[in-house]
Design a protein around this motif. Structure first.
Motif, PDB file in Angstrom:
ATOM      1  N   ASP A   9      -6.430 -13.310   6.936  1.00 27.96           N
ATOM      2  CA  ASP A   9      -5.305 -13.109   7.848  1.00 27.96           C
ATOM      3  C   ASP A   9      -4.889 -11.645   7.969  1.00 27.96           C
ATOM      4  O   ASP A   9      -4.132 -11.290   8.877  1.00 27.96           O
ATOM      5  CB  ASP A   9      -4.080 -13.902   7.369  1.00 27.96           C
ATOM      6  N   LEU A  10      -5.358 -10.796   7.049  1.00 27.82           N
ATOM      7  CA  LEU A  10      -4.824  -9.433   6.972  1.00 27.82           C
ATOM      8  C   LEU A  10      -4.947  -8.649   8.280  1.00 27.82           C
ATOM      9  O   LEU A  10      -3.976  -7.988   8.693  1.00 27.82           O
ATOM     10  CB  LEU A  10      -5.486  -8.673   5.827  1.00 27.82           C
ATOM     11  N   PRO A  11      -6.097  -8.680   8.979  1.00 29.90           N
ATOM     12  CA  PRO A  11      -6.161  -7.914  10.230  1.00 29.90           C
ATOM     13  C   PRO A  11      -5.128  -8.366  11.259  1.00 29.90           C
ATOM     14  O   PRO A  11      -4.530  -7.534  11.953  1.00 29.90           O
ATOM     15  CB  PRO A  11      -7.595  -8.173  10.723  1.00 29.90           C
ATOM     16  N   GLN A  12      -4.880  -9.675  11.346  1.00 29.14           N
ATOM     17  CA  GLN A  12      -3.903 -10.155  12.323  1.00 29.14           C
ATOM     18  C   GLN A  12      -2.466  -9.874  11.874  1.00 29.14           C
ATOM     19  O   GLN A  12      -1.590  -9.638  12.713  1.00 29.14           O
ATOM     20  CB  GLN A  12      -4.090 -11.652  12.572  1.00 29.14           C
ATOM     21  N   ILE A  13      -2.211  -9.905  10.564  1.00 27.24           N
ATOM     22  CA  ILE A  13      -0.878  -9.524  10.084  1.00 27.24           C
ATOM     23  C   ILE A  13      -0.628  -8.051  10.390  1.00 27.24           C
ATOM     24  O   ILE A  13       0.461  -7.662  10.833  1.00 27.24           O
ATOM     25  CB  ILE A  13      -0.739  -9.802   8.577  1.00 27.24           C
ATOM     26  N   LEU A  14      -1.638  -7.221  10.185  1.00 27.10           N
ATOM     27  CA  LEU A  14      -1.508  -5.799  10.513  1.00 27.10           C
ATOM     28  C   LEU A  14      -1.237  -5.622  12.001  1.00 27.10           C
ATOM     29  O   LEU A  14      -0.411  -4.794  12.402  1.00 27.10           O
ATOM     30  CB  LEU A  14      -2.793  -5.061  10.109  1.00 27.10           C
ATOM     31  N   ASP A  15      -1.904  -6.420  12.836  1.00 28.17           N
ATOM     32  CA  ASP A  15      -1.666  -6.359  14.280  1.00 28.17           C
ATOM     33  C   ASP A  15      -0.229  -6.763  14.613  1.00 28.17           C
ATOM     34  O   ASP A  15       0.419  -6.141  15.473  1.00 28.17           O
ATOM     35  CB  ASP A  15      -2.652  -7.269  15.002  1.00 28.17           C
ATOM     36  N   LEU A  16       0.299  -7.786  13.918  1.00 32.22           N
ATOM     37  CA  LEU A  16       1.687  -8.187  14.120  1.00 32.22           C
ATOM     38  C   LEU A  16       2.650  -7.049  13.757  1.00 32.22           C
ATOM     39  O   LEU A  16       3.624  -6.791  14.479  1.00 32.22           O
ATOM     40  CB  LEU A  16       2.008  -9.408  13.252  1.00 32.22           C
ATOM     41  N   LEU A  17       2.383  -6.380  12.645  1.00 29.62           N
ATOM     42  CA  LEU A  17       3.246  -5.284  12.214  1.00 29.62           C
ATOM     43  C   LEU A  17       3.224  -4.138  13.222  1.00 29.62           C
ATOM     44  O   LEU A  17       4.272  -3.542  13.527  1.00 29.62           O
ATOM     45  CB  LEU A  17       2.807  -4.786  10.836  1.00 29.62           C
ATOM     46  N   ARG A  18       2.071  -3.833  13.740  1.00 29.45           N
ATOM     47  CA  ARG A  18       1.962  -2.750  14.730  1.00 29.45           C
ATOM     48  C   ARG A  18       2.616  -3.153  16.042  1.00 29.45           C
ATOM     49  O   ARG A  18       3.183  -2.303  16.746  1.00 29.45           O
ATOM     50  CB  ARG A  18       0.494  -2.378  14.916  1.00 29.45           C
ATOM     51  N   TRP A  19       2.543  -4.436  16.380  1.00 32.20           N
ATOM     52  CA  TRP A  19       3.255  -4.937  17.566  1.00 32.20           C
ATOM     53  C   TRP A  19       4.751  -4.728  17.397  1.00 32.20           C
ATOM     54  O   TRP A  19       5.432  -4.289  18.320  1.00 32.20           O
ATOM     55  CB  TRP A  19       2.920  -6.425  17.743  1.00 32.20           C
ATOM     56  N   MET A  20       5.273  -5.018  16.210  1.00 38.00           N
ATOM     57  CA  MET A  20       6.689  -4.793  15.942  1.00 38.00           C
ATOM     58  C   MET A  20       7.040  -3.309  16.057  1.00 38.00           C
ATOM     59  O   MET A  20       8.056  -2.939  16.658  1.00 38.00           O
ATOM     60  CB  MET A  20       7.045  -5.293  14.542  1.00 38.00           C
ATOM     61  N   ASP A  21       6.193  -2.441  15.523  1.00 36.21           N
ATOM     62  CA  ASP A  21       6.474  -1.006  15.503  1.00 36.21           C
ATOM     63  C   ASP A  21       6.572  -0.410  16.897  1.00 36.21           C
ATOM     64  O   ASP A  21       7.208   0.638  17.087  1.00 36.21           O
ATOM     65  CB  ASP A  21       5.383  -0.265  14.728  1.00 36.21           C
ATOM     66  N   ARG A  22       5.957  -1.041  17.889  1.00 32.52           N
ATOM     67  CA  ARG A  22       5.952  -0.480  19.244  1.00 32.52           C
ATOM     68  C   ARG A  22       7.301  -0.620  19.947  1.00 32.52           C
ATOM     69  O   ARG A  22       7.518   0.010  20.990  1.00 32.52           O
ATOM     70  CB  ARG A  22       4.843  -1.131  20.076  1.00 32.52           C
ATOM     71  N   GLU A  38      -3.925  -1.489   1.594  1.00 29.42           N
ATOM     72  CA  GLU A  38      -2.628  -1.578   0.918  1.00 29.42           C
ATOM     73  C   GLU A  38      -1.888  -2.867   1.271  1.00 29.42           C
ATOM     74  O   GLU A  38      -1.059  -3.341   0.497  1.00 29.42           O
ATOM     75  CB  GLU A  38      -1.760  -0.374   1.296  1.00 29.42           C
ATOM     76  N   LEU A  39      -2.196  -3.433   2.427  1.00 25.58           N
ATOM     77  CA  LEU A  39      -1.427  -4.559   2.931  1.00 25.58           C
ATOM     78  C   LEU A  39      -1.571  -5.795   2.055  1.00 25.58           C
ATOM     79  O   LEU A  39      -0.610  -6.551   1.868  1.00 25.58           O
ATOM     80  CB  LEU A  39      -1.856  -4.875   4.368  1.00 25.58           C
ATOM     81  N   PHE A  40      -2.757  -6.021   1.511  1.00 24.13           N
ATOM     82  CA  PHE A  40      -3.003  -7.236   0.727  1.00 24.13           C
ATOM     83  C   PHE A  40      -1.973  -7.416  -0.376  1.00 24.13           C
ATOM     84  O   PHE A  40      -1.441  -8.512  -0.599  1.00 24.13           O
ATOM     85  CB  PHE A  40      -4.407  -7.208   0.125  1.00 24.13           C
ATOM     86  N   TRP A  41      -1.635  -6.339  -1.076  1.00 25.96           N
ATOM     87  CA  TRP A  41      -0.730  -6.438  -2.216  1.00 25.96           C
ATOM     88  C   TRP A  41       0.705  -6.691  -1.784  1.00 25.96           C
ATOM     89  O   TRP A  41       1.509  -7.210  -2.561  1.00 25.96           O
ATOM     90  CB  TRP A  41      -0.822  -5.159  -3.053  1.00 25.96           C
ATOM     91  N   GLU A  42       1.035  -6.358  -0.539  1.00 30.15           N
ATOM     92  CA  GLU A  42       2.401  -6.536  -0.062  1.00 30.15           C
ATOM     93  C   GLU A  42       2.648  -7.910   0.558  1.00 30.15           C
ATOM     94  O   GLU A  42       3.798  -8.363   0.624  1.00 30.15           O
ATOM     95  CB  GLU A  42       2.770  -5.441   0.940  1.00 30.15           C
ATOM     96  N   VAL A  43       1.598  -8.569   1.050  1.00 35.57           N
ATOM     97  CA  VAL A  43       1.797  -9.863   1.714  1.00 35.57           C
ATOM     98  C   VAL A  43       1.320 -11.030   0.864  1.00 35.57           C
ATOM     99  O   VAL A  43       1.451 -12.180   1.270  1.00 35.57           O
ATOM    100  CB  VAL A  43       1.083  -9.909   3.088  1.00 35.57           C
ATOM    101  N   GLU A  44       0.781 -10.727  -0.315  1.00 39.33           N
ATOM    102  CA  GLU A  44       0.337 -11.802  -1.191  1.00 39.33           C
ATOM    103  C   GLU A  44       1.525 -12.709  -1.511  1.00 39.33           C
ATOM    104  O   GLU A  44       2.590 -12.254  -1.915  1.00 39.33           O
ATOM    105  CB  GLU A  44      -0.241 -11.224  -2.479  1.00 39.33           C
ATOM    106  N   GLY A  45       1.362 -13.992  -1.315  1.00 41.96           N
ATOM    107  CA  GLY A  45       2.447 -14.937  -1.518  1.00 41.96           C
ATOM    108  C   GLY A  45       3.256 -15.216  -0.267  1.00 41.96           C
ATOM    109  O   GLY A  45       4.187 -16.032  -0.305  1.00 41.96           O
TER     110      GLY A  45
END
Length: 284
Positions: A9-22, A38-45
């Motif tokens: 899921d990490l690539p799509q979560i990153l895409d969601l975060l960048r969508w928010m940042d815009r 770096e994202l894996f350790w922050e979204v684990e769980g």
């Protein structure tokens, strides 16, 4: 479908975060990482809202005060209620008494989603920032500002209670926790005294490139005399004397009208406004 985060899921979560940042109007509390490593350790769980192979949302849960707080919900499509309710059930399973969320004031869709899910707005917090400069306010006559290096926990708690009824977090700290906090090199505390009586304080936290006023307050009977301005000027002078610090951040809740007016009058720039939402839970 709502399910726990998976490695894929990490690539799509990153895409969601960048969508928010815009768009600042989409902001909500989310992970800081913007690279996959770096994202894996922050979204684990965390949990995701999936529409087939496409991710429409992300949220996570972590302890906060007497309950828990939502990271998110960050939702791009429909079905956000299912994601929020899944986290509510998990919070109840953990025994949390209350669940908080922190969307931007301008984030109308997420605020409406939270309200549909039984959350209520408690208050709005305004975040201001200024660059390096000298504020130039001295304490009024008869008042001295003391840089406190060895805090007396009882003096601190008493002043903390008097300055603002809404503050409560530090009152639960033990003497050892307070002493350890103010012994840190990145934390500084000043107390204002009038006739040997504490009448105000400011607490500063310094990071490599910025500093933040964590707390500032003056007892009700001493307000309006310039003590708050002097405390803020003292904190700013210390902050910008630190190598590499280029920004000073302050914050105030919506009921702290005098603090908001002070920051605006002194030329601080409004950077962000965040609404605190809460929902009472039934622990399982």
């Amino acid at each position: 479908m709502v399910r726990p985060v998976a490695q894929g899921d990490l690539p799509q979560i990153l895409d969601l975060l960048r969508w928010m940042d815009r768009d600042p109007a989409r902001r909500v509390l989310v992970p800081d990482a913007r690279v996959l490593e770096e994202l894996f350790w922050e979204v684990e769980g965390g949990w995701v809202l999936a529409n087939g192979a496409r991710l429409e949302g992300y949220a996570a849960l972590y302890p906060f005060w007497e309950g828990g707080a939502l990271e998110g919900p960050l939702v791009r499509g429909a079905g956000g209620e299912a994601l929020v309710e899944a986290l509510v059930r998990e919070a109840e399973r953990r025994g949390y008494r209350v669940l908080y969320a922190f969307p931007a004031e301008a984030n109308a869709p997420t605020r409406a989603l939270l309200e549909r899910c039984g959350f209520s707005a408690l208050h709005t917090t305004y975040f201001f920032v200024t660059g390096p400069r000298e504020l130039g306010f001295a304490p009024p006559e008869g008042v001295r500002l003391e840089h406190v290096r060895a805090v007396d926990p009882e003096v601190y708690r008493a002043l903390y209670r008097q300055c603002e009824d809404g503050w409560s977090l530090r009152l639960s700290w033990s003497d050892a926790e307070l002493l350890a906090h103010f012994a840190r090199e990145d934390v500084a505390l000043w107390i204002a005294y009038r006739d040997q009586h504490p009448v105000g304080m400011v607490e500063l936290e310094v990071a490599p490139q910025e500093a933040e006023v964590a707390y500032i307050g003056v007892v009700p009977e001493a307000r309006g005399s310039g003590i708050g301005r002097a405390l803020l000027a003292c904190a700013a002078r210390h902050a910008f004397a630190q190598a590499g610090v280029t920004a000073l951040r302050v914050r105030a809740h919506d009921h702290e009208k005098s603090a908001i007016e002070l920051y605006e009058r002194l030329g601080f720039t409004l950077e962000e406004a965040v609404v605190t939402y809460a929902r009472e839970l039934e622990a399982r």
